[in-house]
Design an enzyme around this catalytic site. Structure first.
Site, PDB file in Angstrom:
ATOM      1  N   ASP A  95       0.834  -1.210   0.000  1.00 38.79           N
ATOM      2  CA  ASP A  95       0.000   0.000   0.000  1.00 38.79           C
ATOM      3  C   ASP A  95       0.868   1.259   0.000  1.00 38.79           C
ATOM      4  OD1 ASP A  95      -2.361   1.389  -0.030  1.00 38.79           O
ATOM      5  OD2 ASP A  95      -2.808   1.123   2.105  1.00 38.79           O
ATOM      6  N   ASN A 142     -11.098  -2.164  -5.651  1.00 39.06           N
ATOM      7  CA  ASN A 142     -10.274  -1.249  -6.460  1.00 39.06           C
ATOM      8  C   ASN A 142     -10.915  -0.918  -7.820  1.00 39.06           C
ATOM      9  OD1 ASN A 142      -7.133  -2.619  -5.220  1.00 39.06           O
ATOM     10  ND2 ASN A 142      -8.202  -0.764  -4.547  1.00 39.06           N
TER      11      ASN A 142
HETATM   12  C1  IPE Z   1      -5.661  -2.706  -0.349  1.00 39.31           C
HETATM   13  O1  IPE Z   1      -5.246  -1.401  -0.504  1.00 39.31           O
HETATM   14  C2  IPE Z   1      -5.672  -3.413  -1.675  1.00 39.31           C
HETATM   15  C3  IPE Z   1      -4.370  -3.618  -2.304  1.00 39.31           C
HETATM   16  C4  IPE Z   1      -3.218  -3.361  -1.777  1.00 39.31           C
HETATM   17  C5  IPE Z   1      -4.416  -4.176  -3.621  1.00 39.31           C
HETATM   18  P1  IPE Z   1      -6.277  -0.201  -0.672  1.00 39.31           P
HETATM   19  O2  IPE Z   1      -5.468   1.041  -0.731  1.00 39.31           O
HETATM   20  O3  IPE Z   1      -7.184  -0.466  -1.821  1.00 39.31           O
HETATM   21  O4  IPE Z   1      -7.122  -0.307   0.669  1.00 39.31           O
HETATM   22  P2  IPE Z   1      -7.910   0.811   1.496  1.00 39.31           P
HETATM   23  O5  IPE Z   1      -8.873   1.439   0.539  1.00 39.31           O
HETATM   24  O6  IPE Z   1      -6.907   1.782   1.990  1.00 39.31           O
HETATM   25  O7  IPE Z   1      -8.566   0.060   2.597  1.00 39.31           O
HETATM   26  C1  IPE Z   2      -1.536   0.149  -3.380  1.00 36.55           C
HETATM   27  O1  IPE Z   2      -1.280   1.514  -3.404  1.00 36.55           O
HETATM   28  C2  IPE Z   2      -1.739  -0.444  -4.750  1.00 36.55           C
HETATM   29  C3  IPE Z   2      -3.137  -0.794  -5.069  1.00 36.55           C
HETATM   30  C4  IPE Z   2      -4.148  -0.727  -4.249  1.00 36.55           C
HETATM   31  C5  IPE Z   2      -3.400  -1.251  -6.411  1.00 36.55           C
HETATM   32  P1  IPE Z   2      -2.465   2.575  -3.459  1.00 36.55           P
HETATM   33  O2  IPE Z   2      -2.794   2.823  -4.892  1.00 36.55           O
HETATM   34  O3  IPE Z   2      -3.599   2.133  -2.627  1.00 36.55           O
HETATM   35  O4  IPE Z   2      -1.775   3.852  -2.849  1.00 36.55           O
HETATM   36  P2  IPE Z   2      -2.419   4.868  -1.797  1.00 36.55           P
HETATM   37  O5  IPE Z   2      -2.887   4.056  -0.642  1.00 36.55           O
HETATM   38  O6  IPE Z   2      -3.533   5.557  -2.491  1.00 36.55           O
HETATM   39  O7  IPE Z   2      -1.295   5.763  -1.452  1.00 36.55           O
HETATM   40 MG    MG Z   3      -4.032   2.376  -0.667  1.00 27.46          MG
END
Ligand code: IPE
Ligand code: IPE
Ligand code: MG
Length: 246
Positions: free
Chosen positions: A21, A69
């Protein structure tokens, strides 16, 4: 490379799961767009596989795309899917060289066709590799996985293959996407978020949790080793008292 002396080679988790993340925030902090963060996360994946393999971790699960997502802007989703296809192609030789078997969890039927084809090819090509199993969670969420499992079990009840009142934990586990993998012993989440976000809810029942503030594109060898050291500092009691597990 040598295993750091601060790590006990006899207490390595056999399965490590990671919620990668912070890609978006990392990129935005640099004045770049979110996809720049996702692209830079690929190097962290490479490095993590390398470290896990060195420590003889048997299974590494990476949360790459959740069912939730799909609610992101279309441009980001398209970019992520393209990055997935490109990365499978660019990394396949390295996976073969390092004896990495690729597997997936999640409902792949909803991924774009080119993603599914590339994944299928890579899974088949690496099927006999033995050093480590890399499990990509794609269009995965735990509740979705459980609902797909419950629906198949309901059919089995109708067919007489399962008997209500006699359904056990093993009957459910057989139907999960993770049926052929052991439960993770260690969960790592980067970017300072302290939540599970619908990831492996059943399977994480007894996992140790390690949270780090580092954004995923900055995650390197030292951070992985820190997570293992943290894991090794925990007393895993599984409901017992300390004297029973020492
Ligand atoms: C969790 O991260 C999903 C992945 C890492 C693929 P998100 O960024 O989507 O989760 P939330 O929205 O912060 O809970
Ligand atoms: C994790 O990074 C990757 C996916 C969920 C695909 P994020 O895209 O959630 O990055 P933040 O949390 O918005 O910084
Ligand atoms: Mg994220």
């Amino acid at each position: 490379m040598l295993i750091p002396r601060s790590i006990n080679p006899d207490n390595i988790p056999s399965h490590v799961a990671i919620i990668m993340d912070g890609n978006g925030r990392w990129a935005q902090a640099k004045g770049e767009n979110r996809l720049f963060g996702h692209s830079n996360g690929v190097e962290s994946v490479r490095e993590t596989i390398k470290c896990a393999r060195e420590l003889e971790v048997s299974y590494l699960t990476l949360y790459a795309f959740s069912t939730e997502n799909w609610s992101r802007p279309k441009e980001e989703i398209d970019g992520l899917m393209q990055l997935l296809v490109a990365s499978i192609h660019s990394e396949l030789a390295l996976l073969m060289e390092n004896n990495v078997r690729l597997a997936t969890i999640g409902n792949l039927s909803l991924l774009p066709e080119d993603c599914r084809i590339s994944l299928d090819e890579a899974v088949q090509k690496t099927a006999k590799n033995k050093d480590i199993t890399l499990i990509l969670a794609l269009n995965y969420s735990s509740r979705d996985e459980l609902m797909r499992a419950f629906n198949r079990m309901a059919t089995d009840v109708l067919n007489g293959k399962l008997i209500p009142g006699k359904i056990g934990q093993k009957d459910l586990e057989k139907e999960l996407d993770t049926a052929s993998f052991p439960d993770p012993e260690l969960l790592i989440r980067t970017s300072g978020e302290h939540r599970v976000s619908n990831f492996l809810l059943w399977q994480l029942a007894y996992a140790e949790m390690h949270f780090t503030n580092v954004y995923w594109p900055e995650f390197r060898r030292q951070h992985f080793m820190d997570a293992i050291i943290d894991f090794q500092s925990r007393e895993r009691r599984f409901g017992k008292i300390s004297e029973q597990v020492r």
